[in-house]
Write an enzyme that holds these catalytic residues in place. Structure first.
Site, PDB file in Angstrom:
ATOM      1  N   ASP A  24      38.261  25.802 -44.423  1.00  0.00           N
ATOM      2  CA  ASP A  24      36.942  25.763 -43.791  1.00  0.00           C
ATOM      3  C   ASP A  24      36.454  27.188 -43.586  1.00  0.00           C
ATOM      4  OD1 ASP A  24      34.668  25.313 -42.327  1.00  0.00           O
ATOM      5  OD2 ASP A  24      35.688  24.474 -40.572  1.00  0.00           O
TER       6      ASP A  24
ATOM      7  N   GLU B 200      35.339  23.558 -47.147  1.00  0.00           N
ATOM      8  CA  GLU B 200      34.268  23.149 -46.238  1.00  0.00           C
ATOM      9  C   GLU B 200      33.307  24.304 -45.984  1.00  0.00           C
ATOM     10  OE1 GLU B 200      35.969  21.679 -42.618  1.00  0.00           O
ATOM     11  OE2 GLU B 200      34.031  21.347 -41.659  1.00  0.00           O
TER      12      GLU B 200
ATOM     13  N   SER C 272      43.145  21.516 -37.289  1.00  0.00           N
ATOM     14  CA  SER C 272      42.437  22.701 -37.757  1.00  0.00           C
ATOM     15  C   SER C 272      43.187  23.938 -37.235  1.00  0.00           C
ATOM     16  CB  SER C 272      41.012  22.648 -37.205  1.00  0.00           C
ATOM     17  OG  SER C 272      40.322  23.828 -37.498  1.00  0.00           O
TER      18      SER C 272
ATOM     19  N   ASP D 176      29.425  20.719 -43.713  1.00  0.00           N
ATOM     20  CA  ASP D 176      29.493  20.473 -42.266  1.00  0.00           C
ATOM     21  C   ASP D 176      28.160  20.936 -41.675  1.00  0.00           C
ATOM     22  OD1 ASP D 176      29.921  20.631 -39.520  1.00  0.00           O
ATOM     23  OD2 ASP D 176      31.633  21.959 -39.603  1.00  0.00           O
TER      24      ASP D 176
ATOM     25  N   LYS E 229      30.150  15.215 -37.673  1.00  0.00           N
ATOM     26  CA  LYS E 229      30.398  15.495 -36.257  1.00  0.00           C
ATOM     27  C   LYS E 229      29.222  14.900 -35.483  1.00  0.00           C
ATOM     28  CE  LYS E 229      32.617  20.007 -36.786  1.00  0.00           C
ATOM     29  NZ  LYS E 229      32.251  21.434 -36.932  1.00  0.00           N
TER      30      LYS E 229
ATOM     31  N   ASN F 237      33.176  28.020 -42.534  1.00  0.00           N
ATOM     32  CA  ASN F 237      32.101  28.169 -41.533  1.00  0.00           C
ATOM     33  C   ASN F 237      31.020  29.163 -41.991  1.00  0.00           C
ATOM     34  OD1 ASN F 237      34.611  27.572 -39.290  1.00  0.00           O
ATOM     35  ND2 ASN F 237      32.700  26.456 -39.046  1.00  0.00           N
TER      36      ASN F 237
ATOM     37  N   LYS G 102      44.111  21.920 -41.966  1.00  0.00           N
ATOM     38  CA  LYS G 102      42.895  22.643 -42.391  1.00  0.00           C
ATOM     39  C   LYS G 102      43.055  24.086 -41.950  1.00  0.00           C
ATOM     40  CE  LYS G 102      38.314  22.671 -40.205  1.00  0.00           C
ATOM     41  NZ  LYS G 102      37.155  21.857 -39.837  1.00  0.00           N
ATOM     42  N   LEU G 103      42.899  25.003 -42.895  1.00  0.00           N
ATOM     43  CA  LEU G 103      42.997  26.427 -42.568  1.00  0.00           C
ATOM     44  C   LEU G 103      41.596  27.011 -42.476  1.00  0.00           C
ATOM     45  CD1 LEU G 103      45.794  27.670 -45.028  1.00  0.00           C
ATOM     46  CD2 LEU G 103      46.062  26.792 -42.690  1.00  0.00           C
ATOM     47  N   LYS G 104      41.338  27.721 -41.397  1.00  0.00           N
ATOM     48  CA  LYS G 104      40.082  28.462 -41.306  1.00  0.00           C
ATOM     49  C   LYS G 104      40.205  29.681 -42.214  1.00  0.00           C
ATOM     50  CE  LYS G 104      37.754  26.237 -38.149  1.00  0.00           C
ATOM     51  NZ  LYS G 104      36.418  25.692 -38.445  1.00  0.00           N
TER      52      LYS G 104
ATOM     53  N   GLY H  94      35.534  17.962 -35.530  1.00  0.00           N
ATOM     54  CA  GLY H  94      35.750  18.101 -34.088  1.00  0.00           C
ATOM     55  C   GLY H  94      35.163  19.399 -33.596  1.00  0.00           C
TER      56      GLY H  94
HETATM   57  O1  NPG Z   1      39.906  20.008 -33.875  1.00  0.00           O
HETATM   58  O2  NPG Z   1      38.200  19.843 -32.553  1.00  0.00           O
HETATM   59  C1  NPG Z   1      38.851  20.424 -33.416  1.00  0.00           C
HETATM   60  C2  NPG Z   1      38.345  21.711 -33.972  1.00  0.00           C
HETATM   61  C3  NPG Z   1      38.051  21.583 -35.410  1.00  0.00           C
HETATM   62  O3  NPG Z   1      37.801  23.548 -36.649  1.00  0.00           O
HETATM   63  C4  NPG Z   1      37.306  22.765 -35.882  1.00  0.00           C
HETATM   64  N1  NPG Z   1      36.093  22.890 -35.416  1.00  0.00           N
HETATM   65  O4  NPG Z   1      33.895  24.589 -37.551  1.00  0.00           O
HETATM   66  O5  NPG Z   1      34.664  22.597 -37.542  1.00  0.00           O
HETATM   67  C5  NPG Z   1      34.555  23.698 -37.015  1.00  0.00           C
HETATM   68  C6  NPG Z   1      35.262  24.006 -35.726  1.00  0.00           C
HETATM   69  C7  NPG Z   1      34.399  24.256 -34.530  1.00  0.00           C
HETATM   70  C8  NPG Z   1      34.999  24.399 -33.309  1.00  0.00           C
HETATM   71  C9  NPG Z   1      33.061  24.336 -34.616  1.00  0.00           C
HETATM   72  C10 NPG Z   1      34.250  24.629 -32.170  1.00  0.00           C
HETATM   73  C11 NPG Z   1      32.300  24.543 -33.472  1.00  0.00           C
HETATM   74  C12 NPG Z   1      32.900  24.680 -32.261  1.00  0.00           C
END
Ligand code: NPG
Length: 372
Positions: free
Chosen positions: A191, A216, A137, A241, A265, A193, A163-165, A293
């Protein structure tokens, strides 16, 4: 099984680089590690998915500690000798939600129970693979050249999926550039969020031309109707998610056609038993899943890898190597092999040993939970 000692350990570990999402930036990973000890002298370990602030979900670390101490732990204690991992969820059911706090408890208890039985998480959950492909990510960056450099590093390291935020103002251009630079064969997904609304539908459909694996959680977690509407007009598969906190949520979202992929998750859904139920619901509906993750250290990453080895996990997860996050992990580091995969631990329970000196060095505070 009876618990004779339990402690919540607040830890803060520096990340190798700041990680920025549409809801904030973190420089360190703050978490709570739970250690329980059984009457047989077996230790169980788990790691909390919550963060310092309630921005990803409504849970946050100080809240997790409070709800465990005042509401969840007394219900676990009341189980006495009858404590098993399977008994945890029903015992905690009267307390609404608080999935990350419940996950912390159930996972440490499951770890201790499986260690007592000499069984790995993988065997218990039904893993069918010895290794799982690793995605990574990539956070939002200040500039596009920085993003390209970061992606190049991960591709070079062997990650099989990027995966690009994204967020409004950081979406079409970064995706276009990464596609251009790394070609059509790169497995690429985005992603958001929850950063968009239905007003952005036209804009989001412009992502369709980039051949993404999925988008996502573009909309709010409680907007299943909106996701269904978006999924009708977007060619890119919609993945949920934050919206999915249980197998029931998964069944509802699938029935409403709000998603065609699910990110599972364990921390978000109250633990591995519910995570497996979501996997089963998805599999029964022909919906692919992958393992997300929360920047876990080796303590949380190890059981995630076991989950990611279940048959329905057909897409690479955010199950990256330890070095993606930490220069020094709390366990022996997880590493990518030549095919961009990570080995699923096979030892009893979570299958990894905690490095006591490293853990001690990053521990800010240890709070015992009352016994008896
Ligand atoms: O590789 O563990 C990892 C991070 C993956 O992008 C990732 N996690 O929104 O999925 C998510 C994000 C996240 C990270 C969400 C920390 C919540 C806490």
């Amino acid at each position: 099984m009876k618990i004779v000692a339990a402690e919540l350990r607040w830890v803060q570990i520096p990340l190798v680089a700041p990680f920025r999402t549409s809801f904030g930036t973190c420089d360190d990973r703050d978490t709570i590690v739970l250690r329980v000890v059984t009457d047989g002298g077996i230790e169980g370990w788990s790691e909390c998915g919550a963060e310092i602030d309630p921005l990803y979900s409504e849970e946050w670390l100080a809240g997790v500690e409070l709800v465990i101490r005042d509401h969840l732990w007394p219900r676990i204690s009341a189980l006495g000798d009858g404590l098993t991992a399977v008994a945890v969820k029903p015992a905690l059911e009267p307390v609404k939600r608080h999935f990350m706090a419940k996950h912390l408890l159930e996972t440490a208890i499951l770890d201790a129970e499986l260690k007592g039985a000499g069984m790995s998480f993988g065997s218990y959950l039904g893993s069918v693979k010895e290794r799982v492909p690793a995605g990574v990510s990539v956070g939002i960056m200040d500039t596009l050249p920085e993003l390209l450099e970061a992606v190049a590093g991960y591709v070079e390291a062997g990650y099989v999926r990027i995966k690009l935020k994204i967020e409004p103002g950081w979406d079409l251009e970064p995706v276009r550039l990464v596609r251009q630079e790394f070609g059509d064969d790169l497995l690429l997904q985005v992603d958001a969020n929850t950063a968009y609304t239905l007003l952005d539908v036209q804009h989001l459909t412009r992502l369709d031309e980039f051949g993404l694996l999925l988008i996502e959680q573009p909309l709010r977690e409680d907007d299943l109707r909106g996701h269904a509407e978006l999924a009708r007009v977007m060619r890119t598969p919609v993945c949920l998610d934050e919206s999915i906190t249980s197998a029931r949520d998964a069944a509802t979202a699938i029935a409403q056609r709000a998603c065609s992929v699910i990110n599972i998750k364990p921390a978000r859904v109250g633990g591995y038993l519910e995570a497996r139920r979501i996997h089963d619901v998805a599999a029964a509906n022909g919906i692919p899943v992958w393992c997300g993750g929360m920047l876990e250290t080796g303590i949380g990453r190890a059981p995630n890898l076991a989950l990611a080895a279940l048959p329905g996990f057909v897409l690479p997860g955010d199950t990256s190597a330890s070095s993606r996050y930490y220069s020094q992990d709390l366990t022996k580091p997880f590493e990518l092999d030549a095919d961009g995969c990570i080995a699923v631990p096979t030892g009893p329970g979570i299958g990894v040993d905690i490095l006591p000196d490293v853990l001690a060095a990053v521990t800010d505070r240890v709070d015992s939970l009352p016994i008896g």
